[in-house]
Motif scaffolding. Structure first.
Motif, PDB file in Angstrom:
ATOM      1  N   ARG A 132       6.521   5.365 -18.675  1.00 53.71           N
ATOM      2  CA  ARG A 132       6.693   6.714 -18.168  1.00 53.71           C
ATOM      3  C   ARG A 132       6.575   7.724 -19.251  1.00 53.71           C
ATOM      4  O   ARG A 132       6.505   7.338 -20.410  1.00 53.71           O
ATOM      5  CB  ARG A 132       8.265   6.907 -17.768  1.00 53.71           C
ATOM      6  N   MET A 188      16.664   3.903 -26.524  1.00 54.67           N
ATOM      7  CA  MET A 188      17.461   3.563 -25.346  1.00 54.67           C
ATOM      8  C   MET A 188      16.614   4.117 -24.074  1.00 54.67           C
ATOM      9  O   MET A 188      16.246   3.611 -23.105  1.00 54.67           O
ATOM     10  CB  MET A 188      18.758   3.851 -25.161  1.00 54.67           C
ATOM     11  N   ALA A 189      16.266   5.251 -24.238  1.00 50.33           N
ATOM     12  CA  ALA A 189      15.399   6.185 -23.415  1.00 50.33           C
ATOM     13  C   ALA A 189      14.073   5.642 -23.111  1.00 50.33           C
ATOM     14  O   ALA A 189      13.502   5.428 -22.063  1.00 50.33           O
ATOM     15  CB  ALA A 189      15.552   7.736 -23.921  1.00 50.33           C
ATOM     16  N   GLU A 190      13.627   5.117 -24.348  1.00 54.38           N
ATOM     17  CA  GLU A 190      11.930   4.750 -24.181  1.00 54.38           C
ATOM     18  C   GLU A 190      12.178   3.512 -23.503  1.00 54.38           C
ATOM     19  O   GLU A 190      11.445   3.061 -22.575  1.00 54.38           O
ATOM     20  CB  GLU A 190      11.498   4.526 -25.344  1.00 54.38           C
ATOM     21  N   GLU A 191      12.945   2.660 -24.083  1.00 52.64           N
ATOM     22  CA  GLU A 191      13.050   1.316 -23.510  1.00 52.64           C
ATOM     23  C   GLU A 191      13.793   0.963 -22.018  1.00 52.64           C
ATOM     24  O   GLU A 191      13.778  -0.183 -21.486  1.00 52.64           O
ATOM     25  CB  GLU A 191      13.498  -0.141 -24.439  1.00 52.64           C
ATOM     26  N   GLY A 192      14.533   1.999 -21.631  1.00 49.28           N
ATOM     27  CA  GLY A 192      15.210   2.067 -20.361  1.00 49.28           C
ATOM     28  C   GLY A 192      16.375   1.109 -20.751  1.00 49.28           C
ATOM     29  O   GLY A 192      16.610   0.334 -19.449  1.00 49.28           O
ATOM     30  N   GLU A 193      16.904   0.960 -21.742  1.00 57.10           N
ATOM     31  CA  GLU A 193      18.120   0.151 -21.807  1.00 57.10           C
ATOM     32  C   GLU A 193      19.362   0.976 -21.924  1.00 57.10           C
ATOM     33  O   GLU A 193      19.634   2.138 -22.022  1.00 57.10           O
ATOM     34  CB  GLU A 193      17.978  -0.670 -23.008  1.00 57.10           C
ATOM     35  N   ILE A 208      23.281   7.107 -21.460  1.00 63.85           N
ATOM     36  CA  ILE A 208      22.287   7.833 -20.885  1.00 63.85           C
ATOM     37  C   ILE A 208      22.529   8.210 -19.490  1.00 63.85           C
ATOM     38  O   ILE A 208      22.932   7.574 -18.603  1.00 63.85           O
ATOM     39  CB  ILE A 208      20.798   7.382 -20.997  1.00 63.85           C
ATOM     40  N   VAL A 239      28.430  20.738 -35.696  1.00 64.16           N
ATOM     41  CA  VAL A 239      27.881  19.297 -36.025  1.00 64.16           C
ATOM     42  C   VAL A 239      27.206  19.380 -37.424  1.00 64.16           C
ATOM     43  O   VAL A 239      26.458  19.810 -37.828  1.00 64.16           O
ATOM     44  CB  VAL A 239      26.771  18.689 -34.978  1.00 64.16           C
ATOM     45  N   GLN A 249      22.048   7.041 -34.996  1.00 65.67           N
ATOM     46  CA  GLN A 249      22.611   7.050 -33.612  1.00 65.67           C
ATOM     47  C   GLN A 249      21.738   7.656 -32.858  1.00 65.67           C
ATOM     48  O   GLN A 249      21.428   7.037 -31.587  1.00 65.67           O
ATOM     49  CB  GLN A 249      23.795   7.909 -33.680  1.00 65.67           C
ATOM     50  N   GLU A 250      20.695   8.876 -33.136  1.00 66.76           N
ATOM     51  CA  GLU A 250      20.166   9.497 -32.385  1.00 66.76           C
ATOM     52  C   GLU A 250      18.683   8.651 -32.217  1.00 66.76           C
ATOM     53  O   GLU A 250      18.225   8.493 -31.208  1.00 66.76           O
ATOM     54  CB  GLU A 250      19.566  10.627 -32.967  1.00 66.76           C
ATOM     55  N   LEU A 254      14.579   5.691 -15.594  1.00 64.44           N
ATOM     56  CA  LEU A 254      14.635   5.031 -17.014  1.00 64.44           C
ATOM     57  C   LEU A 254      14.404   3.271 -16.724  1.00 64.44           C
ATOM     58  O   LEU A 254      14.081   2.616 -17.698  1.00 64.44           O
ATOM     59  CB  LEU A 254      16.443   4.997 -17.123  1.00 64.44           C
ATOM     60  N   GLU A 278      24.460   9.735 -38.021  1.00 58.04           N
ATOM     61  CA  GLU A 278      24.385  10.333 -36.825  1.00 58.04           C
ATOM     62  C   GLU A 278      22.677  10.176 -36.378  1.00 58.04           C
ATOM     63  O   GLU A 278      22.308  10.137 -35.172  1.00 58.04           O
ATOM     64  CB  GLU A 278      24.844  11.865 -36.966  1.00 58.04           C
ATOM     65  N   LEU A 324      21.158  12.373 -23.012  1.00 52.21           N
ATOM     66  CA  LEU A 324      21.045  11.276 -24.246  1.00 52.21           C
ATOM     67  C   LEU A 324      22.470  11.464 -24.961  1.00 52.21           C
ATOM     68  O   LEU A 324      22.528  12.549 -25.540  1.00 52.21           O
ATOM     69  CB  LEU A 324      19.994  10.941 -25.295  1.00 52.21           C
ATOM     70  N   MET A 367      18.723   5.635 -31.967  1.00 53.24           N
ATOM     71  CA  MET A 367      19.157   4.401 -31.300  1.00 53.24           C
ATOM     72  C   MET A 367      19.135   4.806 -29.671  1.00 53.24           C
ATOM     73  O   MET A 367      18.529   4.278 -28.713  1.00 53.24           O
ATOM     74  CB  MET A 367      20.583   3.913 -31.408  1.00 53.24           C
ATOM     75  N   LEU A 368      19.487   6.196 -29.548  1.00 49.59           N
ATOM     76  CA  LEU A 368      19.502   6.598 -28.061  1.00 49.59           C
ATOM     77  C   LEU A 368      18.391   7.057 -27.542  1.00 49.59           C
ATOM     78  O   LEU A 368      17.726   6.885 -26.736  1.00 49.59           O
ATOM     79  CB  LEU A 368      20.059   8.177 -28.000  1.00 49.59           C
ATOM     80  N   ASP A 369      17.230   7.288 -28.681  1.00 46.53           N
ATOM     81  CA  ASP A 369      15.848   7.559 -28.162  1.00 46.53           C
ATOM     82  C   ASP A 369      15.173   6.205 -27.878  1.00 46.53           C
ATOM     83  O   ASP A 369      14.440   6.310 -26.845  1.00 46.53           O
ATOM     84  CB  ASP A 369      14.862   8.194 -29.461  1.00 46.53           C
TER      85      ASP A 369
END
Lengths: 293, 174
Positions: B101, A45-50, B61, A29, A38-39, B96, A35, B134, A41-43
């Motif tokens: 959490r 998403m995980a925090e916000e539950g989206e 996810i 990688v 993007q990471e 999620l 990137e 993720l 954004m993923l974090d």
């Protein structure tokens, strides 16, 4: 004709090298700002539950459930398990799969309680049923069976053999994409485990076991989701799923009750006699609907 | 003439073989499973889940929940060797869908193999773990949208502490 073959040869060669080349991806990688963004954004998403979520299911082994109940004082009562004579009752594929789970839980109960003679009989039933539901190769290894037989007097060694059977089953399931079948097997094993928990407890162990029984709610939740994920259920399995969903609602009541008392752990939760009776009745009915074929 | 025909057939067979192998071999897990079993010791094996990871054109996810028993200790072994691209793995106490959490663990798949052991002593109300994969969006150089890999997740438990179970004085009634 020669031209056609030659063209075919050239095209094939190109396709061949393309195919061989595509296998060389090594996954290295190169990080760049895109990137990193993007990471982030993923974090987020995980925090916000989206975002899109794909769910997958995890269910423990029948042996672990048996072991946990036993540690909480569950006694061994002979004749409580599903009789091996019932094997011929199961005609539909669904009932064979469900009762494969039932007998697996019985085998775990028997092994954990050091009942050598019964262990052999129940292993034979489990092995016979495995052939009928397409899991025969899990038990094909002579080494596995001979290890089981030669260690009958040694509880820990037998448990290790059972663990190996579980590991082989997990491999087999994944290799053959049989997850839907294992959910049904687990449903049978779970109901039998609960039945043993309800029926084999006495006044002394009831408190410890009642917390254990309510704790099973988290597993039931996963089990119901897993069963529902199969859109092509047989009538038999659909009916069982419906009953398990109803039982789940009962468990939610108990959890609310636990939370209303500010009890954090199931360990400290004592189920009332009224609730225990209601739970026992439901479990007995569920179990009867499975083992009676 | 016969030789050319034979060569053509052989090459076609090779292509078909390679393609078939490609579809089956994105998760050749046998050796990896052995490594995980070793990493699990001294915990007792309880289950293995092979998580298929598909890289799509958008981030997403994948969540898997793992029920826990209150008086057992657990080890989760992750192996990510079979991923074609890196992902992140985070472990939470709630799903999620819950706004509040707590993150209990976070790993990069570049570590290839790692263990997670939830602190059961200090998390009395913890009866389920939520593992989030993720997965970043990806488009391959050749423009193809999907690439696949897998993460092996093996769990084991140790229930020695359960011997203390009967000592609880904090029992509450309904």
């Amino acid at each position: 004709m020669k031209k056609i073959i030659a063209s075919g040869l050239i095209l094939s060669s190109i396709a061949f090298f393309a195919a061989c080349d595509s296998g060389s991806e090594d996954g290295s990688v190169e990080r760049n700002s895109a990137e990193e963004a993007q990471e982030e954004m993923l974090d987020e998403m995980a925090e916000e539950g989206e975002g899109d979520v794909v769910e997958s299911f995890y269910l423990p082994s029948a042996l672990q459930i048996g072991s946990i109940f036993q540690k909480s004082g569950l006694k061994y009562l002979p004749n409580l398990t599903n009789s091996v004579d019932n094997l011929n009752k199961y005609e539909t594929k669904s009932s064979k799969i469900l009762n494969f789970g039932v007998y697996s839980a019985d085998l775990a109960y028997i092994v954990l309680n050091g009942q050598s003679q019964d262990a052999t009989n129940y292993l034979k039933v489990v092995s016979d049923l495995s052939n009928e539901i397409g899991f025969g190769s899990v038990f094909e290894s002579k080494d596995l069976m001979s290890r089981f037989e030669s260690n009958l007097g040694n509880r820990d060694s037998i448990i290790n053999v059972m663990i190996d059977i579980q590991a082989r089953t997990d491999m087999f399931v994944d290799d053959n994409n049989l997850q839907d079948v294992t959910y049904i097997i687990f449903a049978g094993a779970w109901v039998e485990g609960m039945y043993l928990g309800v029926e084999a407890s006495d006044n002394e162990s009831r408190h410890a076991l009642s917390g254990r029984l309510v704790e099973q709610m988290t597993i039931l939740d996963n089990l119901v989701k897993a069963l529902k994920s199969n859109k092509n259920q047989t009538e038999e399995v659909a009916e069982l799923t419906k009953k398990l969903s109803e039982l789940e609602k009962f468990f939610y009541k108990l959890e609310e009750n636990k939370n209303s008392q500010n009890i954090k752990s199931f360990k400290d939760y004592k189920i009332s006699q009224e609730h225990l009776d209601e739970l026992s009745k439901t479990i007995l009915e569920l179990r009867a609907s499975i083992v009676n074929g | 003439m016969k030789k050319i025909t034979l060569a053509t057939l052989l090459i076609f067979a090779c292509i078909l073989g390679t393609q078939a192998q490609k579809t089956q071999s994105y998760c050749p897990k046998e050796e990896v499973v052995t490594k995980c079993r070793k990493a699990l010791v001294p915990y007792k094996y309880t289950n293995m889940v092979v998580n298929r990871i598909v890289f799509k054109r958008s981030n997403y996810i994948k969540e898997i929940s793992i029920p826990l028993y209150f008086d057992a200790n657990y080890r989760l072994v992750f192996n990510t060797e079979l991923l074609p691209k890196d992902i992140k793995i985070k472990i939470y106490d709630k799903p999620l869908t819950e706004k509040k959490r707590n993150e209990l663990g976070s790993f990069e798949s570049s570590e290839r193999q790692f263990n997670f052991e939830p602190d059961m002593e200090n998390n009395k109300g913890l009866y389920e773990l939520y593992v989030n994969f993720l997965i970043p969006a990806y488009i391959a150089d050749d423009g193809s949208s999907f690439i696949k890999g897998c993460v092996i997740l093996m769990t084991g438990y140790e229930d020695q502490v359960s011997e203390e179970f009967g000592d609880s004085e904090s029992s509450a009634g309904e």
